[in-house]
Design an enzyme around this catalytic site. Structure first.
Site, PDB file in Angstrom:
ATOM      1  N   ASP A   1      32.996  33.580  37.618  1.00 38.70           N
ATOM      2  CA  ASP A   1      33.493  34.692  38.435  1.00 38.70           C
ATOM      3  C   ASP A   1      34.660  34.258  39.308  1.00 38.70           C
ATOM      4  OD1 ASP A   1      31.384  35.981  37.333  1.00 38.70           O
ATOM      5  OD2 ASP A   1      30.147  36.039  39.136  1.00 38.70           O
TER       6      ASP A   1
ATOM      7  N   LYS B   1      31.774  42.130  52.802  1.00 37.63           N
ATOM      8  CA  LYS B   1      32.220  41.672  51.480  1.00 37.63           C
ATOM      9  C   LYS B   1      32.975  42.751  50.707  1.00 37.63           C
ATOM     10  CE  LYS B   1      30.686  39.808  47.047  1.00 37.63           C
ATOM     11  NZ  LYS B   1      29.566  39.261  46.254  1.00 37.63           N
TER      12      LYS B   1
ATOM     13  N   ASP C   1      36.678  40.800  36.411  1.00 34.70           N
ATOM     14  CA  ASP C   1      37.066  39.438  36.801  1.00 34.70           C
ATOM     15  C   ASP C   1      35.890  38.470  36.693  1.00 34.70           C
ATOM     16  OD1 ASP C   1      35.587  40.455  38.866  1.00 34.70           O
ATOM     17  OD2 ASP C   1      36.921  39.794  40.466  1.00 34.70           O
TER      18      ASP C   1
END
Length: 1156
Positions: free
Chosen positions: A732, A801, A993
């Site tokens: 990741d 986040k 991603d």
């Protein structure tokens, strides 16, 4: 005789048998064929067809299975009787008969025959059932409504209604949409019994037309009521599908007459705008069904309770007719898929199949060139007029019988009422025409949940997807799918089609093929645990409990006296109601996943992919795929296994630590974390639901359990390095959007925060920002700020986040506030009544801290934002008389402007367009809604035609450009990685991603990830973008009047005295002559009005955009007429690129934690 006694005279006997059969079929001898007759004809085909070892003479024409099956269906003879006939002397012959008839049924799109043959095989053989030892998933259920029975009089009329008394223990029923899915998947399972080796035939069943299925469903329901003797007696009202079938029978007759009258009247009147030809394209039966399904599907949409907007309904029905017609044309000219018994390494097509496909593509292209008219899109006006005729007919014929009790007399009375009626409603201050449903219809819809059953839901594929050959040819074998997802953007479609025809998208298509060709299987071990949890009704991970466990808020004692207490109670009760509804919705969603996973157990499946308009790839099957939640990912593993090797075992341990949430330590620390918890890992595998349940505390519990099972199996295999593993292992990116920004801007400080630099330990930008926010609270706490004091010590990494991650994608303050509010509510760190204020406070703090930390990213964002705003304000030269480049084009000059209005605003239609490094054109679709008035049989409607020219939405174009550009870059990086992995025979899958491969291939994929990222950003992406924009828009001009507000020219570096703007010489209209002069374009503020503030180059944001737009709309100025004649070249005021920093992107090659 032909097979046993006289095999040498086989042709003679078979020819005699065929002649006798044909005489029976024709009816010349007045003897009809029976099941035994068809069994013998089928047996003759099986023994003597040209592909057998003993074919007969070519002069004898055997009847193929498709032809025989068609006759069977016409004569209503059960195929089960045929395959069980004594003509078949062995089980092998009977099995072969079932197989060839099943393939014929698939070819004819008759799924019920496949199901019947499947049942016959189940009853007549002892072949193992692949799902025999797997219990069924207990479906979601809801309280069943009490049974209603009608008591009829001698004349058949309803004289009384008997409602079954409600018992103390309520009965439950499966929602119709879920029951329908289960039935469809049961047919898929039966198909596996009879077509176990023919994945291609099974794939065709999966893609069967949803409208054919709907007809069968409605017809079956109507037959059921008829068999019960309940037709035309009012009790039909108790079931929605019976109503719909009755409407369908009446509507198809009405449509047939309506179309005939319309064609006749239009022919007599010699009308130019005819509807008859459009309505004659499809049979009345299908037009009727399309209309009913579309209208019922739209109920409750657009903010209209128990109804729909008239305009939306007419467009939807018209579009459905257009799509169905084109689908029929595609089916009529379908490219046949070559049959073979299995898949090869090259995919589903053999070399012969590819040659055949190429020849057919040439023929198909020639056909399309000769018949272009059927491929072109219908206009929105045509769709509305077609929809108007059909919807009006439906409203005329669709009726329901309402029965009620007369309170005065106590008698039961019945009345025939329209099922739909036309009305008007006020919605957000606008008067809108609406089509409303009769209350009994809307009540029945609420029970039947028909919405999810009317449109197809794609399932995974059983064969490799069709390779992408063009913008609309690829993916599913029989259903047409577009390579790009775009909504009503003709411009994007045109650019995509042109790029495809020029061969510029070959790498994009190839990368989609790589993603689609990755084989998957259902992880049986995880499925067993999931099924046990599901059937227990308990909550675990993302699986919600069968019964909502949160207690309902109690009404406070001071509810009537204290307004604040009342407000808090209502807020908490609203949250409870939303939570309960979400619990049911989530459970239904997971029920879908489990049912699909159960059906495909043991199969190798494939997920065809396409892209959104930014180039990001997504699997087309929506319910069960690896981009889904933790449960979906845990249920899936690769369809191929590979030996772990020493490095693979290491990466498997790191993968477990990452999934658990321990992903900020070094790799060695993560490995040690797994060693320290090895006892917990073994316990999780041996007793997943009864042990310590260590895995349930993980960030991704189901994926963590799958990894625990994999490592235990490897360690107990005797040779862990040789263990064949199919578990995907992830790599990741660290806030991948910020990684791209740091590489684009050469931002060394930002690069260090997102692991582009070489570090001993991984950096965690989310924790860093959370610490910055916590530090900034201290000053407000010292001032006694109540919200700051409540938040003190509660700024967890998880709270900030999502906002940090999406900041680089252009998240607004409102979006950031909603993200933070959700996190605060989920972790229960603050009272519900304070959540809004606390989230607003935190959103400001987080956005401020991010801006301070990533200055390089902010400067690039501002440049992209400014460039997009200028582009959206620009006008191509051919639309400006007198401008260079316009002398060859005749353009109608806009009408003279009214005071305070901008005459050129209607010409500002320029979208932001750029090309990704792989050649994919990206067109931002944001435009102003342009409505058109159309008179129909129901009412005058206002529609927005996506194909008509409309001005762009400047604000959306500007604010969306930065995130869309970054998304296009991360999509390009993913595709480059996929292509390189394919060339190295490395299995590859991605979730944007997050890149997945086998554990043994992680090192190789990691090297590829870094190489492709370095190659991408070494090509100087921003400079190429700047050059492309300057070339694409080199002659575009911007009216000075559209830049006059907010000191925007000053922001771009222009001063009052040195601005040189173009003035069109109106004396030489039609020529390219221009002159220039200095002109003070900045308007003087009027008295009593605040002058917009000047801003620096890096301060432009959406708030200023709104201020500028407001000033431009409101400020009338005496210089407006003069300003309307003055323009500036777009490329002259396009700001230069931000200065690039010193960070060397090749450093990434040595970064251990860039992707980890």
């Amino acid at each position: 005789m032909a097979s046993t006694k006289e095999p040498t005279k086989a042709s003679y006997w078979v020819e005699d048998a065929v002649a006798l059969y044909e005489a029976m079929e024709s009816g010349s001898d007045q003897v009809a064929p029976t099941a035994n007759t068809y069994a013998h004809m089928l047996l003759a085909w099986l023994r003597f067809n040209p592909e057998t070892q003993s074919p007969i003479s070519a002069t004898v024409e055997l009847h193929e299975p498709v032809r025989l099956l068609r006759c069977l269906i016409d004569r209503d003879i059960s195929v089960a009787l045929v395959v069980s006939d004594r003509a078949f002397k062995s089980n092998e012959e009977a099995a072969m008969a079932i197989k060839v008839l099943s393939k014929a049924a698939v070819e004819m799109n008759v799924s019920r025959i496949v199901s019947e043959l499947g049942m016959a095989k189940v009853q007549g053989s002892y072949a193992p059932d692949p799902l025999e030892d797997i219990p069924e998933a207990i479906p979601v259920q809801r309280v069943k409504k009490p049974d209603v029975q009608a008591i009829h009089g001698p004349d058949g009329s309803v004289v009384d209604i008997d409602i079954e008394a409600q018992i103390e223990e309520p009965e439950y029923e499966v929602p119709f949409n879920l029951a329908n899915l289960r039935k469809h998947l049961a047919q898929v399972t039966l198909a596996r019994r009879v077509l176990s080796e023919d994945s291609a035939a099974r794939q065709k069943l999966l893609e069967e037309s949803v409208y054919d299925v709907a007809v069968e469903r409605l017809k079956h329901q109507a037959t059921l009521f008829e068999n019960l003797g309940l037709q035309d007696k009012g009790l039909n009202n108790a079931d929605l599908r019976a109503w719909m079938w009755a409407w369908h029978e009446r509507l198809q007759v009405r449509i047939k007459a309506e179309v005939a009258n319309l064609v006749q009247s239009e022919t007599r009147a010699k009308s130019l705008n005819r509807l008859g030809p459009f309505l004659s394209l499809i049979k009345p039966e299908k037009l009727s069904l399309l209309t009913i399904l579309e209208v019922m599907h739209l109920q409750g949409s657009g903010g209209v309770t128990a109804g729909m907007k008239t305009a939306r309904a007419l467009i939807a029905v018209g579009r459905a007719v257009e799509i169905e017609y084109k689908a029929e044309m595609c089916k009529k000219n379908n490219i046949a898929i070559p049959n073979n018994s299995g898949r090869t390494d090259h995919g589903f097509f053999s070399n012969l199949g590819y040659r055949d496909l190429f020849a057919r593509r040439v023929a198909a292209r020639k056909y399309m060139e000769d018949s272009e008219e059927w491929t072109s899109d219908w206009t929105q006006v045509v769709r509305v007029r077609v929809g108007s005729v059909l919807v009006d007919a439906l409203m005329d014929v669709a009726t329901v019988t309402r029965t009620a009790l007369d309170k005065r007399t106590g008698e039961t009375v019945s009345e025939q009422q329209p099922a739909f009626f036309h009305s008007y409603e006020y919605l957000r201050g606008h008067k809108l025409g609406v089509i409303k449903l009769n209350p009994v219809v809307s009540e029945r819809i609420a029970k039947d949940q028909l919405r999810e059953t009317l449109h197809p839901r794609h399932l995974p594929m059983l064969v490799k997807p069709k390779p992408w050959l063009s913008h609309d040819q690829g993916g599913y074998l029989y259903n047409k799918t577009s390579a790009m997802r775009y909504k009503d953007s003709q411009e994007q479609y045109s650019y995509l089609r042109q790029a495809s025809s020029l061969g510029n998208l070959e790498l994009v298509y190839a990368s989609l093929d790589v993603l689609g060709n990755t084989p998957w299987q259902i992880n049986r071990q995880i499925f067993d645990v999931v099924l046990e949890v599901w059937n227990s009704g308990k909550q675990l991970g993302k699986i919600p409990s069968a019964v909502y466990e949160e207690p309902e808020p109690e009404k406070p004692e001071n509810f009537d006296r204290d307004p604040k207490a009342k407000t808090i109670y209502y807020a908490r009760h609203r949250q409870y109601a939303v939570g309960k509804a979400n619990n049911h919705s989530d459970r239904c969603n997971i029920n879908y996943k489990i049912e699909i996973a159960r059906t495909f157990l043991g199969d190798t499946i494939y997920l065809p992919h396409n892209v959104d308009f930014r180039g990001r790839a997504y699997p087309i099957p929506p319910h069960l795929n690896h981009i889904g939640d933790d449960l979906s990912r845990g249920l899936l593993k690769f369809g191929e296994s590979r030996p772990l090797g020493e490095r693979g075992l290491r990466w498997l341990k790191i993968h477990i630590a990452n999934l658990y949430g321990y992903d900020k330590g070094t790799f060695e620390e993560r490995i040690q974390f797994v060693h320290d918890h090895m006892e917990d890992i073994y316990d999780s595998v041996d007793k997943p639901l009864d042990g310590k349940c260590w895995w349930q505390k993980a960030d991704d519990p189901w994926q963590c359990l799958a990894a625990c099972m994999e490592i235990k199996a490897a360690l107990e295999s005797g040779d862990p390095h040789a263990y064949e593993s199919a578990l995907p292992v992830h790599q990741d990116g660290t806030c991948n959007g910020l990684q791209h920004y740091a590489a684009l801007g050469g931002d060394a400080r930002g690069a260090a925060q997102v692991n582009l630099s070489i570090t001993e330990k991984p950096s965690d930008v989310y924790t860093y920002v959370a610490d910055m926010v916590q530090e900034s609270l201290k000053e407000d706490i010292a001032k006694g700020d109540r919200i700051a004091m409540k938040l003190d010590g509660r700024i967890a990494r998880k709270v900030v986040k999502q906002t940090v991650m999406t900041t680089v994608y252009g998240v607004t303050f409102i979006g950031a506030r909603e993200q933070i509010e959700k996190q605060l509510k989920d972790n229960g760190s603050i009272d519900i009544e304070d959540a809004w204020a606390a989230s607003s406070y935190l959103a400001r703090k987080v956005l401020s801290c991010i801006g301070d930390l990533f200055t390089g990213a902010k400067s690039i964002q501002n440049w992209l934002n400014t460039a997009a705003r200028l582009i959206s304000k620009s006008i191509p030269p051919e639309r400006i008389p007198g401008a260079p480049g316009s002398d060859q084009i005749v353009v109608k000059r806009p009408a003279p402007p009214k005071k305070g209005k901008k005459s050129w605003s209607k010409e500002q239609m320029t979208s932001v367009i750029w090309t990704t490094p792989l050649g994919l054109p990206i067109v931002q679709p944001y435009r102003q809604v342009k409505r058109k008035q159309i008179k129909t049989q129901l009412q005058t409607v206002y529609i927005s035609d996506p194909n008509s020219p409309a001005t762009v939405n400047t604000m959306k174009q500007a604010s969306a450009f930065p995130p869309n550009f970054i998304h296009s870059l991360d999509a390009t990086h993913m595709m480059l990685t996929a292509l390189e992995c394919r060339s190295r025979d490395v299995t590859f899958a991605s979730v944007h991603d997050s890149y997945w491969t086998h554990a043994c291939s992680v090192d190789e994929m990691s090297a590829v990830i870094r190489d492709t990222f370095i190659a991408l950003h070494s090509s100087d992406v921003l400079t190429k973008l700047d050059e492309e924009l300057r070339e694409r828009y080199k002659n575009h001009k911007i009216p000075i009047a559209s830049l006059k507000g907010g000191g925007f020219l000053t922001k771009l570096g222009y001063t009052v005295k040195d601005r040189r703007v173009v003035r069109l010489n109106e004396q030489s209209a039609g020529s390219a002559l221009i002159d220039t002069e200095e002109y003070d374009v900045e308007p003087q503020p009027k008295k009593g009005r605040r002058r917009p503030r000047s801003i620096e180059a890096d301060e432009f944001d959406e708030e200023m955009e709104e201020e500028i737009e407001e000033n431009e709309e409101e400020e009338g100025n005496d210089n407006d007429d003069e300003l309307d004649k003055r323009f500036v070249n777009l490329v002259d005021i396009l700001p230069p690129l931000p200065v690039k920093g010193q960070f060397d992107v090749s450093t990434i090659k040595g970064s251990l934690y860039f992707f980890s």
